[in-house]
Write a protein that holds these residues in place. Structure first.
Motif, mmCIF file in Angstrom:
data_model
loop_
_atom_site.group_PDB
_atom_site.id
_atom_site.type_symbol
_atom_site.label_atom_id
_atom_site.label_comp_id
_atom_site.label_asym_id
_atom_site.label_seq_id
_atom_site.Cartn_x
_atom_site.Cartn_y
_atom_site.Cartn_z
ATOM 1 N N LEU A 107 -10.866 1.774 12.662
ATOM 2 C CA LEU A 107 -11.317 1.572 11.290
ATOM 3 C C LEU A 107 -12.106 2.774 10.787
ATOM 4 C CD1 LEU A 107 -11.611 -0.308 8.812
ATOM 5 C CD2 LEU A 107 -13.766 -1.103 9.821
ATOM 6 N N GLN A 108 -12.941 3.339 11.642
ATOM 7 C CA GLN A 108 -13.756 4.487 11.254
ATOM 8 C C GLN A 108 -12.876 5.634 10.749
ATOM 9 O OE1 GLN A 108 -17.501 4.869 11.548
ATOM 10 N NE2 GLN A 108 -16.673 6.254 10.008
ATOM 11 N N GLU A 109 -11.691 5.770 11.311
ATOM 12 C CA GLU A 109 -10.811 6.880 10.929
ATOM 13 C C GLU A 109 -10.085 6.659 9.610
ATOM 14 O OE1 GLU A 109 -8.512 9.016 13.716
ATOM 15 O OE2 GLU A 109 -9.582 8.190 15.452
ATOM 16 N N VAL A 110 -9.987 5.393 9.163
ATOM 17 C CA VAL A 110 -9.223 5.124 7.935
ATOM 18 C C VAL A 110 -10.091 4.593 6.796
ATOM 19 C CG1 VAL A 110 -7.201 4.564 9.356
ATOM 20 C CG2 VAL A 110 -8.601 2.710 8.450
ATOM 21 N N ILE A 111 -11.349 4.282 7.054
ATOM 22 C CA ILE A 111 -12.183 3.547 6.108
ATOM 23 C C ILE A 111 -12.329 4.268 4.763
ATOM 24 C CG2 ILE A 111 -14.364 4.521 6.936
ATOM 25 C CD1 ILE A 111 -13.769 0.856 5.849
ATOM 26 N N GLY A 112 -12.205 5.588 4.769
ATOM 27 C CA GLY A 112 -12.374 6.345 3.533
ATOM 28 C C GLY A 112 -11.402 5.961 2.439
ATOM 29 N N ASP A 113 -10.203 5.486 2.803
ATOM 30 C CA ASP A 113 -9.192 5.124 1.817
ATOM 31 C C ASP A 113 -8.984 3.617 1.713
ATOM 32 O OD1 ASP A 113 -8.400 7.635 0.716
ATOM 33 O OD2 ASP A 113 -7.408 8.105 2.616
ATOM 34 N N VAL A 114 -9.917 2.840 2.232
ATOM 35 C CA VAL A 114 -9.862 1.384 2.127
ATOM 36 C C VAL A 114 -10.861 0.939 1.055
ATOM 37 C CG1 VAL A 114 -10.241 -0.810 3.307
ATOM 38 C CG2 VAL A 114 -9.190 1.091 4.547
ATOM 39 N N ASP A 115 -10.407 0.086 0.143
ATOM 40 C CA ASP A 115 -11.304 -0.451 -0.883
ATOM 41 C C ASP A 115 -11.927 -1.775 -0.468
ATOM 42 O OD1 ASP A 115 -10.969 1.577 -2.940
ATOM 43 O OD2 ASP A 115 -8.922 0.839 -3.135
ATOM 44 N N ILE A 116 -11.126 -2.670 0.098
ATOM 45 C CA ILE A 116 -11.591 -4.010 0.459
ATOM 46 C C ILE A 116 -11.158 -4.307 1.889
ATOM 47 C CG2 ILE A 116 -11.460 -6.480 -0.075
ATOM 48 C CD1 ILE A 116 -10.581 -5.592 -2.947
ATOM 49 N N VAL A 117 -12.090 -4.812 2.681
ATOM 50 C CA VAL A 117 -11.790 -5.230 4.053
ATOM 51 C C VAL A 117 -11.898 -6.746 4.139
ATOM 52 C CG1 VAL A 117 -12.396 -5.043 6.490
ATOM 53 C CG2 VAL A 117 -12.728 -3.076 4.966
#
Length: 224
Positions: A107-117
């Protein structure tokens, strides 16, 4: 870069606090858990390049709340997911990640382009993991809280009060103050779940957390 996708389709979100919103769903193949209520077939899938995935998403047109990257567990295909999220964001879509909340490093590697988890907390009675995934959930939520996040707990007939207390302890330790969605297991006997759901809702209130009982609305309405 190849990703394994079970299906891509447009529908309404049927779970959690965004139920009723129109989304495009990209269902990733494979999962690192074996929950006893899982109804997803991972045997059949198609292989996609990120650009091909984006092209199929765009074929559904506009007017969608977001693109849901769901599974299975999308974070198992972290590199493919990361590039797909980037492309989807660059093309003006909001991104919505549905996850079992156990893969914090990914998650740490992709979180920059995630709006809602949309993060599940998995109770040991559902996963068969006697020690639970409490450490994994704790580490995951510490990363996820950098973005909008809400918690979902599937409540089965075998769910135990003590394991839900342990789940609430994870939320307390990570400073989570959002909504807790209690989702009844679609395969469970609904009448027998009533007391458990009421008990869990009361525990949330004691911990100053808002809890909502939200079943799988898409199954009730007969849509995908």
């Amino acid at each position: 870069m190849i990703g394994k996708i079970n299906e891509i389709f447009a529908s309404i979100q049927g779970e959690g606090v965004y139920f009723g919103e129109r989304q495009v769903f990209a269902r990733f193949s494979g999962c690192n858990l074996k929950c006893n209520y899982c109804d997803t077939d991972f045997e059949s899938y198609r292989e996609y390049q990120p650009e091909a995935l984006l092209s199929e998403i765009k074929s559904f047109g506009g007017g969608f709340h977001s693109v849901s990257f769901t599974g299975g567990e999308p974070l198992l295909q972290k590199d493919f997911l990361k590039e797909s999220l980037r492309l989807v964001k660059e093309n003006g879509y909001a991104t919505y990640l549905e996850t079992n909340g156990t893969l914090a490093n990914e998650l740490q590697e992709v979180i920059g382009d995630v709006d809602i988890v949309a993060m599940d907390i998995k109770l040991p009675s559902a996963t068969g993991l006697e020690q639970g995934s409490w450490r994994e959930h704790r580490d995951f939520l510490k990363v996820a809280r950098a973005k909008e996040v809400f918690i979902k707990v599937i409540v089965t007939n075998s769910a135990k009060r003590q394991e839900f207390i342990a789940a609430l302890e994870v939320l307390k330790e990570t400073g989570y103050a959002g909504t807790v969605v209690l989702q009844p297991d679609s395969f469970a006997e609904r009448e027998s779940l009533g007391a458990t759901l009421a008990s869990f809702k009361e525990l949330c209130a004691r911990n100053s957390l808002s809890a909502r009982v939200i079943p799988q609305m898409h199954k009730i309405m007969g849509v995908r």
